[in-house]
Enzyme design. Structure first.
Site, PDB file in Angstrom:
ATOM      1  N   HIS A   1       0.735  -1.244   0.120  1.00 39.15           N
ATOM      2  CA  HIS A   1       0.053   0.275   0.094  1.00 39.15           C
ATOM      3  C   HIS A   1       0.637   0.826  -0.005  1.00 39.15           C
ATOM      4  O   HIS A   1      -0.092   2.353  -0.400  1.00 39.15           O
ATOM      5  CB  HIS A   1      -0.834   0.075   1.276  1.00 39.15           C
TER       6      HIS A   1
ATOM      7  N   ASP B   1       3.762   9.780  -1.174  1.00 40.27           N
ATOM      8  CA  ASP B   1       2.682   9.124  -0.383  1.00 40.27           C
ATOM      9  C   ASP B   1       2.590   7.523  -1.365  1.00 40.27           C
ATOM     10  O   ASP B   1       2.434   7.928  -2.739  1.00 40.27           O
ATOM     11  CB  ASP B   1       0.926   9.807  -0.492  1.00 40.27           C
TER      12      ASP B   1
HETATM   13  C1  GDG Z   1      -2.120   4.178   3.491  1.00 42.09           C
HETATM   14  C2  GDG Z   1      -0.933   4.166   2.620  1.00 42.09           C
HETATM   15  C3  GDG Z   1      -2.713   4.260   0.490  1.00 42.09           C
HETATM   16  C4  GDG Z   1      -8.371  10.578   8.003  1.00 42.09           C
HETATM   17  N1  GDG Z   1      -9.230  11.383   8.303  1.00 42.09           N
HETATM   18  C5  GDG Z   1      -9.885  11.095   8.796  1.00 42.09           C
HETATM   19  C6  GDG Z   1     -10.507  10.008   8.038  1.00 42.09           C
HETATM   20  N2  GDG Z   1      -9.891   9.438   7.251  1.00 42.09           N
HETATM   21  C7  GDG Z   1      -9.941   8.230   6.470  1.00 42.09           C
HETATM   22  C8  GDG Z   1      -9.783   9.177   4.545  1.00 42.09           C
HETATM   23  C9  GDG Z   1      -8.921   7.928   4.319  1.00 42.09           C
HETATM   24  C10 GDG Z   1      -7.945   7.143   5.334  1.00 42.09           C
HETATM   25  O1  GDG Z   1      -8.157   7.735   6.779  1.00 42.09           O
HETATM   26  C11 GDG Z   1      -6.686   8.121   5.025  1.00 42.09           C
HETATM   27  O2  GDG Z   1      -6.149   7.376   3.573  1.00 42.09           O
HETATM   28  P1  GDG Z   1      -4.431   7.860   3.115  1.00 42.09           P
HETATM   29  O3  GDG Z   1      -4.786   6.797   1.216  1.00 42.09           O
HETATM   30  O4  GDG Z   1      -4.805   9.093   2.494  1.00 42.09           O
HETATM   31  O5  GDG Z   1      -3.159   7.509   3.440  1.00 42.09           O
HETATM   32  P2  GDG Z   1      -3.390   6.379   4.551  1.00 42.09           P
HETATM   33  O6  GDG Z   1      -3.693   6.175   5.651  1.00 42.09           O
HETATM   34  O7  GDG Z   1      -1.041   6.988   5.178  1.00 42.09           O
HETATM   35  O8  GDG Z   1      -3.188   4.922   3.895  1.00 42.09           O
HETATM   36  C12 GDG Z   1      -1.873   5.409   1.317  1.00 42.09           C
HETATM   37  C13 GDG Z   1      -3.383   3.928   1.965  1.00 42.09           C
HETATM   38  O9  GDG Z   1      -2.784   3.235   2.260  1.00 42.09           O
HETATM   39  C14 GDG Z   1      -4.594   2.887   1.075  1.00 42.09           C
HETATM   40  O10 GDG Z   1      -3.650   2.500  -0.272  1.00 42.09           O
HETATM   41  O11 GDG Z   1      -3.516   5.591  -0.274  1.00 42.09           O
HETATM   42  O12 GDG Z   1      -1.236   5.796   0.692  1.00 42.09           O
HETATM   43  O13 GDG Z   1       0.076   5.363   2.896  1.00 42.09           O
HETATM   44  O14 GDG Z   1      -9.601   6.574   4.165  1.00 42.09           O
HETATM   45  O15 GDG Z   1     -11.444   9.177   4.603  1.00 42.09           O
HETATM   46  N3  GDG Z   1     -11.598   9.196   8.675  1.00 42.09           N
HETATM   47  C15 GDG Z   1     -12.428  10.044   9.195  1.00 42.09           C
HETATM   48  N4  GDG Z   1     -12.100  10.836  10.098  1.00 42.09           N
HETATM   49  C16 GDG Z   1     -10.734  11.843   9.976  1.00 42.09           C
HETATM   50  O16 GDG Z   1     -11.086  12.662  10.553  1.00 42.09           O
HETATM   51  N5  GDG Z   1     -13.944   8.856   9.559  1.00 42.09           N
END
Ligand code: GDG
Length: 491
Positions: free
Chosen positions: A171, A383
Site C-alpha cells: 500500500h 504517498d
Molecule cells: C495508506 C497509504 C494509501 C482521515 N481522516 C479522517 C478519516 N480519514 C480517512 C480518510 C482515508 C484514510 O483515513 C486515509 O487514507 P490515505 O490513503 O490518505 O492514507 P494512509 O492512512 O497513510 O494509508 C496510502 C492507503 O494506505 C491505501 O492503500 O492510499 O498512500 O499511506 O480513507 O477518509 N476518516 C474519518 N475521520 C477523519 O478525521 N472518519
C-alpha cells in the site's frame, strides 16, 4: 467454493476492533473503509477467511478465536486472530514496520532506526502469521497478503510447504534502488518478496523502483513483458509484478454527500465562511504528509497574493497517529508553531486565515467538509496513493472543487491531467497553485472535476480487487485496463 477457490486475506490489523467490556465479555466493532467493503463480498462469496491481529496478546487468542467463530454468521466469513505481545508491538509494529520500512520506503532515511532487534521481531511475527495461515490454507485457496508488515509472510508459508497461489500488495511506495540498498536486510527482504506469485504496487513509479532493485540484487532474474503486469523469471519460477492503483467505494462518499443531513452541515459550513473559499487539508499526523511544507506554502500564498486575504480560509485537520514515536510528537509541535505564526501574521477582525484541528471527524463531518470545500490541498512529500484526494472528488457533488495534488502522491498517475499538480518541496509553486485554484474559472474547475470523478468511478475499489485477482490468474487485459504513468516533466 467458486472456480477461483477461497480468498484468504492477511493484514496486520483485522478489519474489526475487539473490546472487552467491564464484565469481561468481548465486544466487536466492525471496521469501515473501502478496502473492507470491497473484500468482504469476495470473502463471503468464496467462503473466505481474514487473518490479522485483533489488538490482543497471544495468550488471549484462543478465547478471541472462540468469540470470532461465534460471529461468523454475522460477518459472513471466517476471521482468525494472530496475537502480538506488548514487546512485539514495540519491536515489530512500532519498530521494524514504522521505524524502518515506513521511513525508508517514504524516502526518510534519516528517520530510520536499523535496530537488529526490530528485524528479529519482524521475522518472528511473520512466522507467527504464517503458522495461522498455513493451518487454514486448503488446496485452491488464493492467499492475499497486505502491506509492508507482511513482506516475509510468503517465504515463511513456502517454508511450511504451502503451495497455494500467493499475492502481495504494497500500500505504500517502493523506494528507489539507492535507498533500498541502505536496508541492512535488503537481500532477505527481496528474496522473501520473490516467494509471492504476484507482487502488486500502487503505481508504475513503485514497480519501476522494485524492478531496478531486483535487477541490482538478482542479476540472474529475467524480466519480460510490458503493461499492467510484467513477469520476472527467477529461480525457475515466474513472479508477476503489477500496478494496481487502489481506490475507494465511490458510493460511500457520493451517496451520503447528497443526504439531507450532510447538505445541512454543508450549508452550515458555508455560513461559517461567508463569501470565502474554503481550502481543506485532511492528513494523518505523519512526516510523509508534508503538513509543515503545506503551511509554508499557504503562508506564502497569503503574503504574495494579498487579494486572497479575507477571501479564503484553510481548514486543516490533523488526525492523531503513532504518537508513541518521538518524531511524531516533535512534528506536531512544529505544525502548531506554524499555525500560530500564520494566525499571528494575517488574522483580521472578522477573518481567521487558518482553522487548525487536531483530532478525528466522524464520517459525516468529513464528507461535509469535502463537499463544502472549494479547494483540497493534498500535498504529501511521498504517498502510496492518498485516498483523501479521491474521496474529495467523490463527495464534490457541486462538481466545482479544485484539487491541488502533490506529484509525489500515487493518485497523481490517474489524476495528473485534471488536478493542479505541485511539487510540495517547492513552496513558491504551492503558493502559486493555491492562487490558481482559487481564481480558476467555474467552467474550468467543473470540467476538471467531472473528468476526475469519471476516472474514479471507472477505477473504483471493486475494479481494484477484480484486477488484482485477475492478475493472479494471468487474466489482465491491457487494452481494457491501460496503465497510467506519470512523468515529472508535466509540471
Ligand atoms: C495508506 C497509504 C494509501 C482521515 N481522516 C479522517 C478519516 N480519514 C480517512 C480518510 C482515508 C484514510 O483515513 C486515509 O487514507 P490515505 O490513503 O490518505 O492514507 P494512509 O492512512 O497513510 O494509508 C496510502 C492507503 O494506505 C491505501 O492503500 O492510499 O498512500 O499511506 O480513507 O477518509 N476518516 C474519518 N475521520 C477523519 O478525521 N472518519
Amino acid at each position: 467454493m467458486t472456480a477461483r477457490g477461497r480468498l484468504i486475506v492477511v493484514s496486520n490489523r483485522l478489519p474489526l476492533v475487539m473490546k472487552q467490556q467491564s464484565g469481561g465479555a468481548w465486544h466487536l466493532e466492525r471496521g469501515s473503509g473501502g478496502l473492507v467493503t470491497a473484500l468482504e463480498p469476495v470473502l463471503r462469496e468464496t467462503d473466505g477467511i481474514w487473518v490479522g491481529w485483533p489488538g490482543v496478546d497471544p495468550k488471549r487468542i484462543p478465547e478471541v478465536d472462540d468469540f470470532l467463530e461465534g460471529k461468523e454468521e454475522e460477518l459472513g466469513y471466517q476471521v482468525r486472530g494472530v496475537g502480538l505481545s506488548p514487546r512485539e508491538v514495540d519491536d515489530f509494529y512500532l519498530g521494524f514496520a514504522n521505524q524502518v520500512v515506513w521511513p525508508l520506503f517514504h524516502d526518510f532515511l534519516n528517520q530510520c532506526n536499523f535496530d537488529p532487534a526490530f528485524w528479529k521481531a519482524y521475522q518472528a511475527v511473520n512466522q507467527r502469521f504464517a503458522e495461522v495461515v498455513a493451518d487454514e490454507a486448503e488446496a485452491g485457496d488464493f492467499i492475499w497478503a497486505h502491506d509492508y508488515h507482511l513482506m516475509s509472510l510468503g517465504e515463511d508459508l513456502r517454508g511450511k510447504g504451502v503451495k497455494n497461489r500467493l499475492g502481495f500488495f504494497l500500500h505504500i511506495p517502493f523506494p528507489p534502488r539507492d535507498l533500498f540498498v541502505k536496508l541492512p536486510w535488503r537481500k532477505e527482504v527481496m528474496s522473501a518478496l520473490l516467494s509471492y506469485d504476484l507482487i502488486g504496487f500502487q503505481t508504475d513509479r513503485d514497480r519501476t523502483n522494485f524492478v531496478h532493485c531486483l535487477q541490482a540484487l538478482r542479476p540472474d532474474a529475467h524480466i519480460e513483458g510490458s503493461g499492467r503486469v510484467v513477469r520476472a523469471e527467477v529461480d525457475g519460477r515466474t513472479v508477476r509484478i503489477g500496478v494496481f492503483p487502489i481506490s475507494i467505494d465511490v458510493r460511500e462518499f457520493a451517496g451520503p454527500a447528497a443526504s439531507p443531513e450532510i447538505s445541512e452541515r454543508v450549508a452550515r459550513l458555508w455560513t461559517e465562511f461567508p463569501g470565502r473559499k474554503l481550502i481543506l487539508g485532511v492528513d494523518r499526523l505523519d512526516y510523509s504528509k508534508g503538513i509543515p511544507h503545506k503551511l509554508e506554502g499557504y503562508r506564502l500564498a497569503l503574503a504574495r497574493y494579498p487579494e486572497l486575504q479575507e477571501k479564503v480560509s484553510l481548514v486543516q485537520l490533523v488526525v492523531p497517529s503513532r504518537e508513541d514515536i518521538p518524531e511524531y510528537y516533535d512534528m506536531k509541535r512544529e505544525i502548531e508553531r506554524l499555525v500560530g505564526q500564520i494566525s499571528g501574521e494575517f488574522t483580521r477582525p472578522g477573518w481567521v486565515p487558518i482553522h487548525y484541528q487536531y483530532g478525528r471527524w466522524d464520517r459525516p463531518e468529513l464528507i461535509a467538509h469535502y463537499r463544502a470545500a472549494a479547494v483540497a490541498l493534498v500535498t504529501p512529500l511521498k504517498d502510496g496513493m492518498n485516498l483523501v484526494a479521491k474521496e474529495f472528488c467523490a463527495a464534490s457533488l457541486e462538481g466545482n472543487g479544485a484539487l491541488i495534488l502533490s506529484e509525489h502522491a500515487g493518485a497523481t498517475a490517474q489524476l495528473q491531467h485534471d488536478a493542479i499538480l505541485v511539487n510540495p518541496f517547492d513552496v513558491e509553486g504551492v503558493a502559486e497553485a493555491i492562487f490558481r485554484a482559487c481564481t480558476m474559472s467555474d467552467e474550468e474547475r467543473q470540467a476538471r472535476m467531472q473528468r476526475m470523478r469519471a476516472k474514479i468511478e471507472r477505477e473504483d475499489i471493486f475494479w481494484w480487487v477484480e484486477t488484482f485477482r485477475k492478475a493472479s490468474h494471468d487474466e489482465v487485459d491491457d487494452e481494457a485496463s491501460p496503465l497510467d504513468v506519470y512523468m515529472p516533466s508535466r509540471i
